[in-house]
Design a protein around this motif. Structure first.
Motif, mmCIF file in Angstrom:
data_model
loop_
_atom_site.group_PDB
_atom_site.id
_atom_site.type_symbol
_atom_site.label_atom_id
_atom_site.label_comp_id
_atom_site.label_asym_id
_atom_site.label_seq_id
_atom_site.Cartn_x
_atom_site.Cartn_y
_atom_site.Cartn_z
ATOM 1 N N SER A 160 -32.960 -64.701 8.560
ATOM 2 C CA SER A 160 -33.581 -66.129 7.131
ATOM 3 C C SER A 160 -32.878 -65.578 6.151
ATOM 4 O O SER A 160 -32.199 -63.870 5.861
ATOM 5 C CB SER A 160 -35.043 -65.401 7.006
ATOM 6 O OG SER A 160 -35.460 -66.708 5.887
ATOM 7 N N SER A 161 -32.687 -66.350 5.001
ATOM 8 C CA SER A 161 -32.291 -65.965 3.978
ATOM 9 C C SER A 161 -32.985 -65.404 2.936
ATOM 10 O O SER A 161 -32.575 -64.960 1.900
ATOM 11 C CB SER A 161 -31.453 -67.592 3.210
ATOM 12 O OG SER A 161 -33.004 -68.088 3.613
ATOM 13 N N ARG A 162 -34.006 -64.953 3.307
ATOM 14 C CA ARG A 162 -34.956 -64.251 2.366
ATOM 15 C C ARG A 162 -34.572 -63.410 2.577
ATOM 16 O O ARG A 162 -35.171 -62.049 1.610
ATOM 17 C CB ARG A 162 -36.377 -64.801 3.048
ATOM 18 C CG ARG A 162 -37.526 -66.243 3.135
ATOM 19 C CD ARG A 162 -38.986 -65.955 3.565
ATOM 20 N NE ARG A 162 -38.838 -66.151 5.101
ATOM 21 C CZ ARG A 162 -39.681 -66.326 5.904
ATOM 22 N NH1 ARG A 162 -41.089 -66.508 5.280
ATOM 23 N NH2 ARG A 162 -39.695 -66.397 7.145
ATOM 24 N N SER A 163 -34.709 -62.284 3.570
ATOM 25 C CA SER A 163 -34.179 -61.321 3.772
ATOM 26 C C SER A 163 -32.327 -61.235 2.906
ATOM 27 O O SER A 163 -31.949 -59.829 3.254
ATOM 28 C CB SER A 163 -33.589 -60.624 4.649
ATOM 29 O OG SER A 163 -32.304 -61.143 5.481
ATOM 30 N N LEU A 164 -31.666 -61.800 2.090
ATOM 31 C CA LEU A 164 -30.559 -61.487 0.921
ATOM 32 C C LEU A 164 -31.133 -61.515 0.055
ATOM 33 O O LEU A 164 -31.496 -62.681 -0.695
ATOM 34 C CB LEU A 164 -29.875 -62.874 1.096
ATOM 35 C CG LEU A 164 -29.547 -62.801 2.747
ATOM 36 C CD1 LEU A 164 -28.494 -64.732 2.674
ATOM 37 C CD2 LEU A 164 -28.852 -62.411 3.601
ATOM 38 N N VAL A 165 -30.250 -60.537 -0.823
ATOM 39 C CA VAL A 165 -30.307 -60.101 -1.842
ATOM 40 C C VAL A 165 -28.617 -60.492 -2.848
ATOM 41 O O VAL A 165 -27.871 -59.823 -2.542
ATOM 42 C CB VAL A 165 -30.581 -59.498 -2.789
ATOM 43 C CG1 VAL A 165 -30.890 -58.794 -4.314
ATOM 44 C CG2 VAL A 165 -32.298 -58.792 -2.583
#
Length: 291
Positions: free
Chosen positions: A233-238
Motif C-alpha cells: 500500500s502507498s500508505r506505508s511510503l514517506v
C-alpha cells in the motif's frame, strides 16, 4: 452464484483509502510553506563576479573558446564534498554524477589579445565553492571538468580537454547580468548527521533506475522507477522531493533511499504514483533549467 457484497464494500473502501493517501503522498512533491501561503517562485537578475578564465577549443570547427567561470553568492552551493570523495569521483566512470549548481549564460562574441574574434561563455557558480576550488588544485580540476561538461550538454557541442587557465586575466570580454530562478524555501531542510544515523539498520536500499529524457541534448525530464517488493500500500511510503534530492522511506523500516539528482528538478511540475499491482513507484521529474 451469489456475490458477497461485504467483500466488495471492503475492497472499495480499501481503494478509497489508497486513493486518499495517494493524494497526500503527492502533496509532498509540492512546496508548501508552514504559513499556508503559496510558494514564492521568481526569477532574479544577478551580476556575476570575476573568477577565472579558461581557454579551450571547439572540436567541431577548431575555433578558440573562452569560458569565464564566475562566482556569486546567489547561486546555491553544491552538497558537501570531501577530498577523499572527490578522488573516488575522478576515478569513476562518470565523475559528473556529483552535481554543481551553475548558471550557464549564452555565447557572446569577443576579441582576443590578437584582435581575433572568439566565442565566450559565462558560467556562474556559488562563491564559497569557487574559493574552495581556488585553494585546492584537485577541486579546480574537477570544477573545470564539470563546467565544460555542462556547456557540452546544454549546447550540444564538444570541447577539447586540452585547456589553459589564463594567469593575467579573470575573464574575457565583459560580464553581463544573468537571470536565475530562485525559490522561497527548500522542500527538504538541512538534516543533521546524527539524525541521519537514526535510520534502522534493517532498512535496505531498493533497486532503482534513473533515465534522462531526451537522452541526447538538453534534458527535459528525469524518469525514476523504484522497485518496492513487499510494499502492498502507498500508505506505508514517506516521500520527500527536493530540488536535487529524493528521500524515500517505506515503513516499517523496509526500504530507505536517499539519492541526489544530476540536475535540478522542478518539484511543482513533477509527479509520482505508486502501483500496488507492480509494486513499482514511477516518477516523472521535470528538469529545472537555470537561465
Amino acid at each position: 452464484m451469489e456475490t458477497d457484497t461485504s467483500l466488495l464494500s471492503s475492497e472499495l473502501e480499501q481503494q478509497r483509502e489508497d486513493e486518499l493517501y495517494q493524494e497526500l503522498l503527492l502533496k509532498t512533491l509540492e512546496k508548501m510553506p508552514s504559513d499556508g501561503n503559496p510558494p514564492t517562485v521568481m526569477n532574479k537578475f544577478i551580476r556575476p563576479q570575476p573568477g577565472m578564465c579558461v581557454k579551450t577549443l571547439s572540436l567541431t570547427d577548431m575555433q578558440k573558446v573562452f569560458v569565464n567561470i564566475c562566482q556569486s553568492p546567489e547561486v546555491p552551493p553544491p552538497p558537501p564534498l570531501s577530498e577523499e570523495k572527490l578522488v573516488e569521483l575522478l576515478d569513476s566512470d562518470d565523475p559528473t554524477e556529483y552535481k554543481v549548481p551553475m548558471s550557464l549564460g549564452e555565447a557572446h562574441a569577443e576579441m582576443d589579445n590578437s584582435s581575433n574574434s572568439c566565442t565566450v561563455y559565462d558560467i556562474v557558480i556559488n562563491g564559497a565553492f569557487f574559493q574552495k576550488c581556488q585553494k585546492n588544485p584537485l577541486f579546480q580540476q574537477f570544477l573545470i571538468a564539470v563546467s565544460l561538461e555542462g556547456l557540452e550538454n546544454k549546447y550540444s557541442m564538444e570541447l577539447s580537454r586540452d585547456i589553459k587557465i589564463l594567469k593575467n586575466r579573470k575573464f574575457m570580454g565583459s560580464l553581463t547580468e544573468q537571470n536565475i530562478r530562485t525559490k522561497s524555501k527548500p522542500v527538504i531542510q538541512e538534516i543533521d548527521s546524527k539524525e541521519m544515523q537514526v535510520q534502522p539498520l534493517q532498512a535496505t536500499m531498493p533497486q532503482f533506475c534513473l533515465l534522462v529524457e531526451p537522452p541526447v541534448g538538453d534534458p527535459e525530464y528525469l524518469i525514476a522507477e523504484i522497485q518496492l517488493p513487499g510494499v502492498s500500500s502507498s500508505r506505508s511510503l514517506v516521500l520527500d522531493l527536493g530540488e536535487d534530492r529524493l528521500l524515500l522511506n517505506a515503513r516499517p523500516s523496509l526500504f530507505h533511499l536517499d539519492i541526489y539528482f544530476p540536475f535540478m528538478v522542478d518539484q511543482e511540475n513533477s509527479s509520482a504514483q505508486y502501483s500496488t499491482k507492480t509494486q513499482v513507484l514511477p516518477q516523472t521529474l521535470s528538469v529545472a533549467h537555470m537561465l
